[in-house]
Enzyme design. Structure first.
Site, short mmCIF file in Angstrom:
data_model
loop_
_atom_site.label_atom_id
_atom_site.label_comp_id
_atom_site.label_asym_id
_atom_site.label_seq_id
_atom_site.Cartn_x
_atom_site.Cartn_y
_atom_site.Cartn_z
N LYS A 49 0.81 -1.17 -0.06
CA LYS A 49 -0.14 0.18 0.14
C LYS A 49 0.96 1.24 0.11
O LYS A 49 0.43 2.50 -0.37
CB LYS A 49 -0.87 0.02 1.18
CG LYS A 49 -1.83 -0.95 1.59
CD LYS A 49 -2.55 -0.76 2.93
CE LYS A 49 -3.62 -1.88 3.09
NZ LYS A 49 -3.89 -1.73 4.44
N GLU A 106 8.19 2.61 -5.97
CA GLU A 106 8.55 2.01 -4.53
C GLU A 106 8.43 3.06 -3.57
O GLU A 106 9.41 3.89 -3.75
CB GLU A 106 9.60 0.99 -4.28
CG GLU A 106 9.24 -0.53 -4.21
CD GLU A 106 8.46 -1.07 -2.75
OE1 GLU A 106 7.89 -0.20 -2.15
OE2 GLU A 106 8.76 -2.00 -2.49
N ASP A 107 7.72 2.92 -2.56
CA ASP A 107 7.97 4.00 -1.41
C ASP A 107 9.41 3.88 -0.77
O ASP A 107 9.93 5.00 -0.82
CB ASP A 107 6.95 3.90 -0.40
CG ASP A 107 6.52 2.45 0.04
OD1 ASP A 107 7.40 1.46 -0.37
OD2 ASP A 107 5.50 2.07 0.90
N ILE A 108 9.73 2.67 -0.50
CA ILE A 108 11.16 2.67 0.35
C ILE A 108 11.54 1.24 0.16
O ILE A 108 10.93 0.37 0.16
CB ILE A 108 10.88 2.82 1.76
CG1 ILE A 108 11.98 2.81 2.61
CG2 ILE A 108 9.68 1.96 2.46
CD1 ILE A 108 11.91 3.48 3.90
N ASP A 110 14.22 -1.36 1.75
CA ASP A 110 15.06 -1.56 3.00
C ASP A 110 16.13 -2.70 2.63
O ASP A 110 17.06 -2.46 2.43
CB ASP A 110 13.81 -1.94 4.00
CG ASP A 110 14.39 -2.14 5.47
OD1 ASP A 110 15.64 -1.77 5.64
OD2 ASP A 110 13.80 -2.73 6.30
N GLY A 112 15.67 -4.89 0.36
CA GLY A 112 15.63 -5.01 -0.86
C GLY A 112 15.06 -6.37 -1.39
O GLY A 112 14.88 -6.45 -2.67
N LYS A 138 17.03 2.70 2.32
CA LYS A 138 18.04 2.37 3.59
C LYS A 138 19.09 1.58 3.00
O LYS A 138 19.18 0.25 3.23
CB LYS A 138 17.51 1.97 4.71
CG LYS A 138 16.39 2.66 5.00
CD LYS A 138 15.46 1.87 6.26
CE LYS A 138 14.21 2.05 6.47
NZ LYS A 138 13.76 1.09 7.81
N PHE A 159 13.21 3.39 11.46
CA PHE A 159 11.89 3.40 11.01
C PHE A 159 11.29 4.46 10.67
O PHE A 159 11.16 5.38 11.81
CB PHE A 159 11.23 2.32 11.83
CG PHE A 159 10.07 1.65 11.48
CD1 PHE A 159 9.94 0.50 10.48
CD2 PHE A 159 8.72 2.40 11.94
CE1 PHE A 159 8.74 0.13 9.97
CE2 PHE A 159 7.55 2.12 11.07
CZ PHE A 159 7.61 0.77 10.13
N ASP A 166 3.27 3.54 7.05
CA ASP A 166 2.77 3.49 8.15
C ASP A 166 3.38 2.78 9.15
O ASP A 166 4.36 1.99 9.06
CB ASP A 166 1.19 2.40 7.79
CG ASP A 166 1.64 1.07 7.71
OD1 ASP A 166 2.70 0.64 6.74
OD2 ASP A 166 1.24 0.05 8.33
N ARG A 172 -0.24 7.06 8.00
CA ARG A 172 -0.05 7.15 6.43
C ARG A 172 -0.20 8.70 5.92
O ARG A 172 0.43 8.95 4.77
CB ARG A 172 -0.93 6.14 5.74
CG ARG A 172 -0.29 4.83 5.98
CD ARG A 172 -1.11 3.87 4.74
NE ARG A 172 -1.13 2.57 5.21
CZ ARG A 172 0.04 1.50 4.76
NH1 ARG A 172 0.85 2.04 4.02
NH2 ARG A 172 -0.27 0.19 5.23
P1 5GP Z 1 12.32 -4.54 2.13
O1 5GP Z 1 11.66 -5.91 1.37
O2 5GP Z 1 13.24 -4.16 1.26
O3 5GP Z 1 12.90 -4.94 3.34
O4 5GP Z 1 10.92 -3.86 2.67
C1 5GP Z 1 10.11 -3.32 1.70
C2 5GP Z 1 8.85 -2.91 2.19
O5 5GP Z 1 8.96 -2.87 3.78
C3 5GP Z 1 8.57 -1.33 1.87
O6 5GP Z 1 7.92 -1.55 0.77
C4 5GP Z 1 7.81 -0.78 3.27
O7 5GP Z 1 6.49 -1.40 2.72
C5 5GP Z 1 8.26 -1.52 4.46
N1 5GP Z 1 9.43 -0.82 5.03
C6 5GP Z 1 10.69 -0.98 5.01
N2 5GP Z 1 11.27 0.19 5.91
C7 5GP Z 1 10.24 0.67 6.23
C8 5GP Z 1 9.87 1.75 7.00
O8 5GP Z 1 11.14 2.42 7.60
N3 5GP Z 1 8.90 2.34 7.61
C9 5GP Z 1 7.72 1.80 6.93
N4 5GP Z 1 6.51 2.36 7.39
N5 5GP Z 1 7.61 0.72 6.33
C10 5GP Z 1 9.04 0.31 5.79
MG MG Z 2 6.27 -0.66 -0.05
#
Ligand code: 5GP
Ligand code: MG
Length: 184
Positions: A49, A106-108, A110, A112, A138, A159, A166, A172
């Site tokens: 989302k 993608e919003d973020i 982390d 990967g 990150k 975080f 969220d 959000r």
């Molecule tokens: P990854 O698979 O790269 O570890 O994580 C990706 C997803 O984790 C992102 O699309 C996001 O939804 C969530 N996420 C990662 N870091 C954060 C953070 O610092 N805050 C929030 N709210 N969501 C995060």
């Molecule tokens: Mg996401």
């Protein structure tokens, strides 16, 4: 509005980026993307989302012919602030992306793991190209190698919430990006 004038929604939060910081970054990203995708009618594929706020600001800043699609994957259980590492497709693609130029929004990023999973899922469907646009990254946390072709901000290993992101479905709606203060 400067960082210090922004009212904090919760006392344990710190402002990382103001709404103005975020909009400037989006204007820069839109300029790069517009140059690369001129005349390509790309498909912007949002990963729900968290992407919904970024996606809506990005497409308006792009202001060019494009299509949008969404998919939804999940890796966090409720109340968690770390990826479980196990990704599930909650809602897959509806339309076809065969021979299309796809830009993942993608919003973020982390660890990967999510982007890596989504890229594999998309490549099986034979698009003409796939690239990634992420608003926040990150980099210190990556556990897999992910190409981020268009990046808004590199952020520390904290975080963050707001601007679509969220914590347990809260925050959000915040127009800026905040981090939750670490306990001291
Ligand atoms: P990854 O698979 O790269 O570890 O994580 C990706 C997803 O984790 C992102 O699309 C996001 O939804 C969530 N996420 C990662 N870091 C954060 C953070 O610092 N805050 C929030 N709210 N969501 C995060
Ligand atoms: Mg996401």
């Amino acid at each position: 509005m400067t960082r210090k004038d922004i009212p904090l929604p919760q006392p344990q939060m710190e402002v990382l980026f103001t709404p103005g910081d975020i909009q400037s970054a989006i204007a820069r990203l839109a300029q790069e993307i517009r140059q690369d995708y001129r005349d390509k009618n790309p498909v912007l594929l949002g990963v729900l989302k968290g992407c919904f706020v970024f996606m809506s600001d990005l497409v308006r800043a792009l202001d060019m012919p494009l299509e949008i699609e969404f998919m939804s994957v999940s890796s966090y259980g409720p109340g968690r602030t770390e990826s479980s590492g196990e990704i599930r497709v909650v809602q897959g693609l509806r339309g076809t992306i065969r021979d299309r130029h796809v830009l993942v929004v993608e919003d973020i990023v982390d660890t990967g793991i999510t982007v890596d999973f989504v890229l594999r899922y998309l490549r099986r469907r034979r698009p003409a190209s796939v690239r990634v646009c992420a608003l926040f990254d990150k980099a210190a946390r990556h556990r897999v190698d992910v190409p981020i072709d268009y990046l808004g901000f590199s952020i520390p290993d904290r975080f963050v919430v707001g601007y679509g992101l969220d914590f347990d479905e809260r925050f959000r709606y915040l127009p800026g990006l905040y981090c939750l203060k670490e306990d001291d």
